[in-house]
Write a protein that holds these residues in place. Sequence first.
Motif, PDB file in Angstrom:
ATOM      1  N   PRO A 192       0.839  -1.227   0.027  1.00  0.00           N
ATOM      2  CA  PRO A 192       0.058  -0.128  -0.022  1.00  0.00           C
ATOM      3  C   PRO A 192       0.827   1.467   0.079  1.00  0.00           C
ATOM      4  O   PRO A 192       0.433   2.411  -0.405  1.00  0.00           O
ATOM      5  N   GLU A 193       2.080   1.083   0.309  1.00  0.00           N
ATOM      6  CA  GLU A 193       3.009   2.426   0.439  1.00  0.00           C
ATOM      7  C   GLU A 193       3.247   2.965  -1.133  1.00  0.00           C
ATOM      8  O   GLU A 193       3.667   3.935  -1.230  1.00  0.00           O
ATOM      9  N   ARG A 194       3.044   2.026  -2.281  1.00  0.00           N
ATOM     10  CA  ARG A 194       3.224   2.564  -3.482  1.00  0.00           C
ATOM     11  C   ARG A 194       2.330   3.384  -4.070  1.00  0.00           C
ATOM     12  O   ARG A 194       2.542   4.379  -4.734  1.00  0.00           O
ATOM     13  N   GLY A 195       1.073   3.304  -3.573  1.00  0.00           N
ATOM     14  CA  GLY A 195      -0.226   4.024  -4.467  1.00  0.00           C
ATOM     15  C   GLY A 195      -0.718   3.239  -5.431  1.00  0.00           C
ATOM     16  O   GLY A 195       0.088   2.402  -6.211  1.00  0.00           O
ATOM     17  N   ILE A 196      -1.741   3.514  -5.914  1.00  0.00           N
ATOM     18  CA  ILE A 196      -2.196   3.057  -7.075  1.00  0.00           C
ATOM     19  C   ILE A 196      -2.806   4.058  -8.286  1.00  0.00           C
ATOM     20  O   ILE A 196      -3.450   4.972  -7.771  1.00  0.00           O
ATOM     21  N   SER A 197      -2.193   3.800  -9.405  1.00  0.00           N
ATOM     22  CA  SER A 197      -2.452   4.975 -10.245  1.00  0.00           C
ATOM     23  C   SER A 197      -4.035   4.589 -11.378  1.00  0.00           C
ATOM     24  O   SER A 197      -4.224   3.455 -11.407  1.00  0.00           O
ATOM     25  N   HIS A 198      -4.429   5.848 -11.521  1.00  0.00           N
ATOM     26  CA  HIS A 198      -5.692   5.552 -12.487  1.00  0.00           C
ATOM     27  C   HIS A 198      -5.212   6.632 -13.543  1.00  0.00           C
ATOM     28  O   HIS A 198      -5.122   8.002 -13.358  1.00  0.00           O
ATOM     29  N   TYR A 199      -5.420   6.240 -14.745  1.00  0.00           N
ATOM     30  CA  TYR A 199      -5.004   7.120 -16.035  1.00  0.00           C
ATOM     31  C   TYR A 199      -6.142   7.804 -16.636  1.00  0.00           C
ATOM     32  O   TYR A 199      -5.975   8.249 -17.917  1.00  0.00           O
ATOM     33  N   GLY A 200      -7.216   7.917 -16.114  1.00  0.00           N
ATOM     34  CA  GLY A 200      -8.411   8.193 -16.815  1.00  0.00           C
ATOM     35  C   GLY A 200      -8.251   9.776 -17.060  1.00  0.00           C
ATOM     36  O   GLY A 200      -8.067  10.596 -16.070  1.00  0.00           O
ATOM     37  N   ARG A 201      -8.606  10.335 -18.329  1.00  0.00           N
ATOM     38  CA  ARG A 201      -8.370  11.846 -18.816  1.00  0.00           C
ATOM     39  C   ARG A 201      -9.074  12.525 -17.954  1.00  0.00           C
ATOM     40  O   ARG A 201      -8.814  13.627 -17.327  1.00  0.00           O
ATOM     41  N   LEU A 202     -10.518  12.313 -18.006  1.00  0.00           N
ATOM     42  CA  LEU A 202     -11.411  13.035 -17.245  1.00  0.00           C
ATOM     43  C   LEU A 202     -11.127  13.447 -15.725  1.00  0.00           C
ATOM     44  O   LEU A 202     -11.030  14.605 -15.074  1.00  0.00           O
ATOM     45  N   TYR A 203     -10.566  12.165 -15.075  1.00  0.00           N
ATOM     46  CA  TYR A 203     -10.320  12.349 -13.648  1.00  0.00           C
ATOM     47  C   TYR A 203      -8.976  13.196 -13.317  1.00  0.00           C
ATOM     48  O   TYR A 203      -8.897  13.897 -12.581  1.00  0.00           O
ATOM     49  N   ASN A 204      -8.061  13.030 -14.322  1.00  0.00           N
ATOM     50  CA  ASN A 204      -6.819  13.707 -14.131  1.00  0.00           C
ATOM     51  C   ASN A 204      -6.880  15.152 -14.412  1.00  0.00           C
ATOM     52  O   ASN A 204      -6.031  15.837 -14.147  1.00  0.00           O
ATOM     53  N   PHE A 205      -7.736  15.322 -15.358  1.00  0.00           N
ATOM     54  CA  PHE A 205      -7.968  16.708 -15.757  1.00  0.00           C
ATOM     55  C   PHE A 205      -8.469  17.481 -14.432  1.00  0.00           C
ATOM     56  O   PHE A 205      -8.037  18.594 -14.140  1.00  0.00           O
ATOM     57  N   PHE A 206      -9.658  16.912 -13.683  1.00  0.00           N
ATOM     58  CA  PHE A 206     -10.199  17.780 -12.823  1.00  0.00           C
ATOM     59  C   PHE A 206      -9.730  17.521 -11.279  1.00  0.00           C
ATOM     60  O   PHE A 206      -9.703  18.358 -10.561  1.00  0.00           O
ATOM     61  N   TRP A 207      -8.750  16.532 -11.424  1.00  0.00           N
ATOM     62  CA  TRP A 207      -7.806  16.309 -10.072  1.00  0.00           C
ATOM     63  C   TRP A 207      -6.661  16.618 -10.162  1.00  0.00           C
ATOM     64  O   TRP A 207      -5.891  16.059  -9.550  1.00  0.00           O
ATOM     65  N   PHE A 208      -6.328  17.311 -11.448  1.00  0.00           N
ATOM     66  CA  PHE A 208      -4.746  17.799 -11.725  1.00  0.00           C
ATOM     67  C   PHE A 208      -3.663  16.501 -11.560  1.00  0.00           C
ATOM     68  O   PHE A 208      -2.867  16.872 -10.461  1.00  0.00           O
ATOM     69  N   ASN A 209      -4.060  15.666 -12.365  1.00  0.00           N
ATOM     70  CA  ASN A 209      -2.894  14.414 -12.256  1.00  0.00           C
ATOM     71  C   ASN A 209      -2.927  13.652 -11.089  1.00  0.00           C
ATOM     72  O   ASN A 209      -1.654  12.900 -10.760  1.00  0.00           O
ATOM     73  N   ASP A 210      -3.801  13.894 -10.249  1.00  0.00           N
ATOM     74  CA  ASP A 210      -3.646  13.201  -8.969  1.00  0.00           C
ATOM     75  C   ASP A 210      -3.830  11.614  -9.218  1.00  0.00           C
ATOM     76  O   ASP A 210      -3.622  10.812  -8.349  1.00  0.00           O
ATOM     77  N   GLY A 211      -4.366  11.192 -10.091  1.00  0.00           N
ATOM     78  CA  GLY A 211      -4.481   9.808 -10.647  1.00  0.00           C
ATOM     79  C   GLY A 211      -3.294   9.138 -10.764  1.00  0.00           C
ATOM     80  O   GLY A 211      -3.004   7.903 -10.680  1.00  0.00           O
ATOM     81  N   HIS A 212      -2.218   9.753 -11.192  1.00  0.00           N
ATOM     82  CA  HIS A 212      -0.900   9.303 -10.986  1.00  0.00           C
ATOM     83  C   HIS A 212      -0.436   9.226  -9.772  1.00  0.00           C
ATOM     84  O   HIS A 212       0.702   9.666  -9.558  1.00  0.00           O
ATOM     85  N   HIS A 213      -1.120   8.409  -9.058  1.00  0.00           N
ATOM     86  CA  HIS A 213      -0.665   8.323  -7.455  1.00  0.00           C
ATOM     87  C   HIS A 213       0.675   7.583  -7.128  1.00  0.00           C
ATOM     88  O   HIS A 213       1.339   7.917  -6.295  1.00  0.00           O
ATOM     89  N   ALA A 214       0.742   6.357  -7.992  1.00  0.00           N
ATOM     90  CA  ALA A 214       2.151   5.720  -7.640  1.00  0.00           C
ATOM     91  C   ALA A 214       3.095   6.473  -8.236  1.00  0.00           C
ATOM     92  O   ALA A 214       4.380   6.516  -7.565  1.00  0.00           O
ATOM     93  N   GLU A 215       3.206   7.095  -9.379  1.00  0.00           N
ATOM     94  CA  GLU A 215       4.362   8.075  -9.509  1.00  0.00           C
ATOM     95  C   GLU A 215       4.679   9.342  -8.685  1.00  0.00           C
ATOM     96  O   GLU A 215       5.580   9.546  -8.376  1.00  0.00           O
ATOM     97  N   HIS A 216       3.403   9.719  -8.023  1.00  0.00           N
ATOM     98  CA  HIS A 216       3.632  10.680  -7.071  1.00  0.00           C
ATOM     99  C   HIS A 216       4.253  10.192  -5.882  1.00  0.00           C
ATOM    100  O   HIS A 216       5.271  10.895  -5.337  1.00  0.00           O
TER     101      HIS A 216
END
Length: 425
Positions: A192-216
């Motif tokens: 769980p310390e890694r985080g799970i990413s979601h690459y949906g464009r709509l979500y990352n547009f409104f959530w300012f790329n928070d979907g790239h959570h593992a990368e973060h």
Amino acid sequence: MAMLAEWWSDDGASAPGKNEALVVRRARPFLRHSARDAWLVGVAVIQSLASITFFVLAAGGGALSRAAAIAIFGVGICWCSNTVSHNHLHNPLFSSRRNNRAFDLWLTLVLGVPQAIWKARHVWHHAGEPQQKRLPLARSARLQIMMVAAGWLVFLVAAPRLFLLTYVPGYILGMGLCRVQGDMEHALDDRPERGISHYGRLYNFFWFNDGHHAEHHQFPSEHWTRLPMRRHELTAPTSAFPPHVRFVGNLLRRQNALKGVFLCALERLALASKLLQSFLLESHSRAIAPLLATLPTLPTHVTIVGGGLFPRSLLVLAELLPNTRFTVVDRSSDNVARALAHLRLRSFDLTRVQFCIAGFDPALHCRAGLLVAPLGFVGDPSSLGEAAQRTSVLRHDWVWGESAGLSRVVSWLLLKRVTLEGPAR
């Protein structure tokens, strides 16, 4: 007041003295990292104005107005906390420390969340959430707590009904949505310390790329605008669903598990009826034989996933492919035992088959010339698509399922068909 003055003071350089040489300095940009951070400031403004507007409407309206204010305020807390506050604590938006502190105070008041505590808690989260959970309160945290408490007290005295029936439920909703997002961004991964990413464009547009959570989590100081560039630098666990609706994926996995239980019950029913066994074998043989004829070469080795209980795929393919050897992969030792007992009753040549008690692994079980996937497949459906890129896959499916290859109906009575997919199809 002394504490406030010390905390508020900027750390800019003092003005040059009379005898000092005048140094022409390049003006610092208003936003420290990117002009696109203006969107984050805009979100904070939108959240503030929307909350105030709907609270005013709720004050003079009925239950519907209160419900709308609760929803707007709650969703706004979650949206602003996980976009504006989150990015601001990792990469302060403004070049001036004074502006950053003013922004902290603003977010503290409009969200009801002391930003110093939010930052300390979040840094602890990135550290892997060690055992010591009591975090010391910084001076700025104590100041912000007093500000929130004072704001709540004024609100309660000025408009007690609005505070208790609208603000408090909205605040609880916002905190609940934040908790759901935080949990779902980590809880479904084995690390769980890694985080799970979601690459949906709509979500990352409104959530300012928070979907790239593992990368973060891998690059916590990276600015939100550059997180998508980090996507290919690591193998990130991903989800097809944004955090707040990620429970849908859990429901689908449970649905697959329940489907497997239901189909296993039907398999046990087939073991008790020779008439039903004959019907199943004949109908499957009629559907599978034309599909095998389309293969450029007949496989010498076939892997069957979930071939326990009534082993109809093994029996059909063994007759259609008399020179082929088989591997049956089933995670249930009880199912394998029942299948072996049934094969012995039929005097099946057991030297042609090897049973493997395990779950399906594309890396291990796609080396055969043909892979057979059951209707009750329990696992990630994308793994079968991955398998079809390596070898031919004979997939059992419902008649209404999407077909990506050659398909034949097994029986309309069973609402079932088989589809042959593969690299060349």
